[in-house]
Write a protein that holds these residues in place. Structure first.
Motif, mmCIF file in Angstrom:
data_model
loop_
_atom_site.group_PDB
_atom_site.id
_atom_site.type_symbol
_atom_site.label_atom_id
_atom_site.label_comp_id
_atom_site.label_asym_id
_atom_site.label_seq_id
_atom_site.Cartn_x
_atom_site.Cartn_y
_atom_site.Cartn_z
ATOM 1 N N GLY A 63 30.306 3.821 34.865
ATOM 2 C CA GLY A 63 30.779 2.972 35.950
ATOM 3 C C GLY A 63 29.673 2.464 36.842
ATOM 4 O O GLY A 63 28.494 2.762 36.638
ATOM 5 N N LEU A 64 30.080 1.666 37.823
ATOM 6 C CA LEU A 64 29.153 1.232 38.862
ATOM 7 C C LEU A 64 28.667 2.476 39.585
ATOM 8 O O LEU A 64 29.427 3.425 39.791
ATOM 9 C CB LEU A 64 29.860 0.335 39.874
ATOM 10 C CG LEU A 64 30.357 -1.010 39.377
ATOM 11 C CD1 LEU A 64 31.265 -1.632 40.416
ATOM 12 C CD2 LEU A 64 29.201 -1.926 39.085
ATOM 13 N N ARG A 65 27.416 2.464 39.994
ATOM 14 C CA ARG A 65 26.872 3.605 40.730
ATOM 15 C C ARG A 65 26.641 3.192 42.176
ATOM 16 O O ARG A 65 25.995 2.185 42.451
ATOM 17 C CB ARG A 65 25.568 4.073 40.089
ATOM 18 C CG ARG A 65 25.798 4.664 38.722
ATOM 19 C CD ARG A 65 24.543 5.309 38.153
ATOM 20 N NE ARG A 65 24.781 5.627 36.766
ATOM 21 C CZ ARG A 65 24.184 5.028 35.747
ATOM 22 N NH1 ARG A 65 23.290 4.101 35.963
ATOM 23 N NH2 ARG A 65 24.475 5.364 34.509
ATOM 24 N N PHE A 66 27.177 3.971 43.078
ATOM 25 C CA PHE A 66 27.063 3.729 44.510
ATOM 26 C C PHE A 66 26.240 4.867 45.114
ATOM 27 O O PHE A 66 26.713 5.993 45.175
ATOM 28 C CB PHE A 66 28.443 3.710 45.174
ATOM 29 C CG PHE A 66 29.373 2.657 44.639
ATOM 30 C CD1 PHE A 66 29.456 1.415 45.251
ATOM 31 C CD2 PHE A 66 30.175 2.922 43.532
ATOM 32 C CE1 PHE A 66 30.325 0.445 44.763
ATOM 33 C CE2 PHE A 66 31.049 1.954 43.042
ATOM 34 C CZ PHE A 66 31.126 0.713 43.662
ATOM 35 N N THR A 67 25.016 4.569 45.545
ATOM 36 C CA THR A 67 24.202 5.565 46.226
ATOM 37 C C THR A 67 24.304 5.276 47.716
ATOM 38 O O THR A 67 23.932 4.187 48.172
ATOM 39 C CB THR A 67 22.733 5.508 45.762
ATOM 40 O OG1 THR A 67 22.695 5.732 44.348
ATOM 41 C CG2 THR A 67 21.889 6.567 46.466
ATOM 42 N N ILE A 68 24.826 6.229 48.457
ATOM 43 C CA ILE A 68 25.125 6.019 49.872
ATOM 44 C C ILE A 68 24.105 6.763 50.717
ATOM 45 O O ILE A 68 23.886 7.962 50.546
ATOM 46 C CB ILE A 68 26.559 6.475 50.200
ATOM 47 C CG1 ILE A 68 27.535 5.710 49.295
ATOM 48 C CG2 ILE A 68 26.876 6.256 51.668
ATOM 49 C CD1 ILE A 68 28.954 6.179 49.352
ATOM 50 N N ASP A 69 23.481 6.006 51.607
ATOM 51 C CA ASP A 69 22.453 6.553 52.476
ATOM 52 C C ASP A 69 22.674 6.024 53.890
ATOM 53 O O ASP A 69 23.604 5.262 54.118
ATOM 54 C CB ASP A 69 21.067 6.135 51.968
ATOM 55 C CG ASP A 69 20.008 7.167 52.273
ATOM 56 O OD1 ASP A 69 20.264 8.075 53.090
ATOM 57 O OD2 ASP A 69 18.910 7.075 51.707
ATOM 58 N N ASP A 147 22.725 10.239 50.925
ATOM 59 C CA ASP A 147 21.825 10.350 49.768
ATOM 60 C C ASP A 147 22.530 11.007 48.579
ATOM 61 O O ASP A 147 21.984 11.868 47.910
ATOM 62 C CB ASP A 147 20.546 11.103 50.132
ATOM 63 C CG ASP A 147 19.450 10.873 49.084
ATOM 64 O OD1 ASP A 147 19.492 9.841 48.389
ATOM 65 O OD2 ASP A 147 18.561 11.742 48.951
ATOM 66 N N GLN A 148 23.773 10.581 48.349
ATOM 67 C CA GLN A 148 24.529 11.010 47.173
ATOM 68 C C GLN A 148 24.913 9.766 46.373
ATOM 69 O O GLN A 148 25.059 8.680 46.937
ATOM 70 C CB GLN A 148 25.809 11.737 47.578
ATOM 71 C CG GLN A 148 25.583 13.079 48.215
ATOM 72 C CD GLN A 148 26.912 13.753 48.535
ATOM 73 O OE1 GLN A 148 27.805 13.142 49.116
ATOM 74 N NE2 GLN A 148 27.038 15.018 48.152
ATOM 75 N N THR A 149 25.086 9.949 45.067
ATOM 76 C CA THR A 149 25.491 8.851 44.190
ATOM 77 C C THR A 149 26.839 9.170 43.581
ATOM 78 O O THR A 149 27.080 10.281 43.116
ATOM 79 C CB THR A 149 24.445 8.626 43.071
ATOM 80 O OG1 THR A 149 23.183 8.322 43.681
ATOM 81 C CG2 THR A 149 24.853 7.486 42.155
ATOM 82 N N PHE A 150 27.723 8.165 43.581
ATOM 83 C CA PHE A 150 29.069 8.291 43.028
ATOM 84 C C PHE A 150 29.287 7.175 42.014
ATOM 85 O O PHE A 150 28.720 6.097 42.145
ATOM 86 C CB PHE A 150 30.112 8.191 44.149
ATOM 87 C CG PHE A 150 29.890 9.202 45.234
ATOM 88 C CD1 PHE A 150 30.399 10.482 45.121
ATOM 89 C CD2 PHE A 150 29.163 8.869 46.363
ATOM 90 C CE1 PHE A 150 30.193 11.416 46.123
ATOM 91 C CE2 PHE A 150 28.948 9.800 47.375
ATOM 92 C CZ PHE A 150 29.461 11.074 47.249
ATOM 93 N N THR A 151 30.111 7.425 41.018
ATOM 94 C CA THR A 151 30.357 6.439 39.965
ATOM 95 C C THR A 151 31.842 6.128 39.874
ATOM 96 O O THR A 151 32.676 7.027 39.835
ATOM 97 C CB THR A 151 29.881 6.992 38.603
ATOM 98 O OG1 THR A 151 28.495 7.372 38.728
ATOM 99 C CG2 THR A 151 30.005 5.972 37.505
ATOM 100 N N ARG A 152 32.161 4.830 39.811
ATOM 101 C CA ARG A 152 33.558 4.377 39.653
ATOM 102 C C ARG A 152 33.568 2.985 39.044
ATOM 103 O O ARG A 152 32.644 2.207 39.227
ATOM 104 C CB ARG A 152 34.288 4.265 40.994
ATOM 105 C CG ARG A 152 34.454 5.528 41.776
ATOM 106 C CD ARG A 152 35.594 6.392 41.215
ATOM 107 N NE ARG A 152 35.900 7.495 42.099
ATOM 108 C CZ ARG A 152 35.159 8.572 42.241
ATOM 109 N NH1 ARG A 152 34.057 8.699 41.582
ATOM 110 N NH2 ARG A 152 35.516 9.540 43.065
ATOM 111 N N GLY A 153 34.662 2.625 38.368
ATOM 112 C CA GLY A 153 34.929 1.274 37.894
ATOM 113 C C GLY A 153 33.801 0.618 37.121
ATOM 114 O O GLY A 153 32.708 1.157 37.019
#
Length: 155
Positions: A63-69, A147-153
């Motif tokens: 999926g798309l990777r969202f790294t949130i900082d 500073d975590q990465t999540f994957t969806r869609g």
């Protein structure tokens, strides 16, 4: 097509440019094909300023990777592994307690929100240049740490 590069004072060496070379070769083939096509059109008297656009859909696995900082009032989201057209043109963020809002483009594939989103699950709506849109609900959990990465869609 390999190139060796020697850095100053024992820096990096043996840099390979294989991927770049393949991109250059592909671009040359496309340019030559368009030149032949436009010449053929011109020779047939078609001089109406033909315009050609080439879009190649990109398939990505996962999926798309969202790294949130960022911090409480500055959420910076780095979006990678984008399929489809591959270039993100718009991103919206929605918290589990807030309405959806358009994010600002920061640089590269980084998007920012200056809203307080602590203690909320975060969802994103991502749009690429050829207009497909993916909504990824509850990407980041309520107890998000930066500073975590999540994957969806995916496109």
């Amino acid at each position: 097509m390999l190139k060796t590069t020697h850095g100053y004072g024992g820096g990096w060496s043996n840099a390979h440019v294989e991927h770049m070379a393949m991109g250059i070769i592909t671009a040359k083939v496309i340019a030559q094909t368009l030149l032949h096509l436009s010449t053929a059109l011109f020779n047939k008297g078609l001089t109406c300023g033909a315009c050609f656009k080439i879009k190649v859909a990109c398939k990505k696995s996962g999926g798309l990777r969202f790294t949130i900082d960022g911090h409480s009032y500055f959420n910076l989201v780095f979006i990678t592994n984008v399929g489809g057209a591959g270039d993100v043109v718009s991103v919206s963020i929605r918290g589990s307690k807030t309405d959806s809002q358009v994010m600002s483009h920061n640089w590269g594939q980084n998007w920012r929100s200056n809203s307080y989103m602590n203690g909320q699950a975060l969802s994103f709506k991502v749009t690429t240049s050829n207009n497909p849109m993916v909504t990824s609900n509850s990407v980041a959990p309520v107890n998000l740490a930066f500073d975590q990465t999540f994957t969806r869609g995916q496109f």
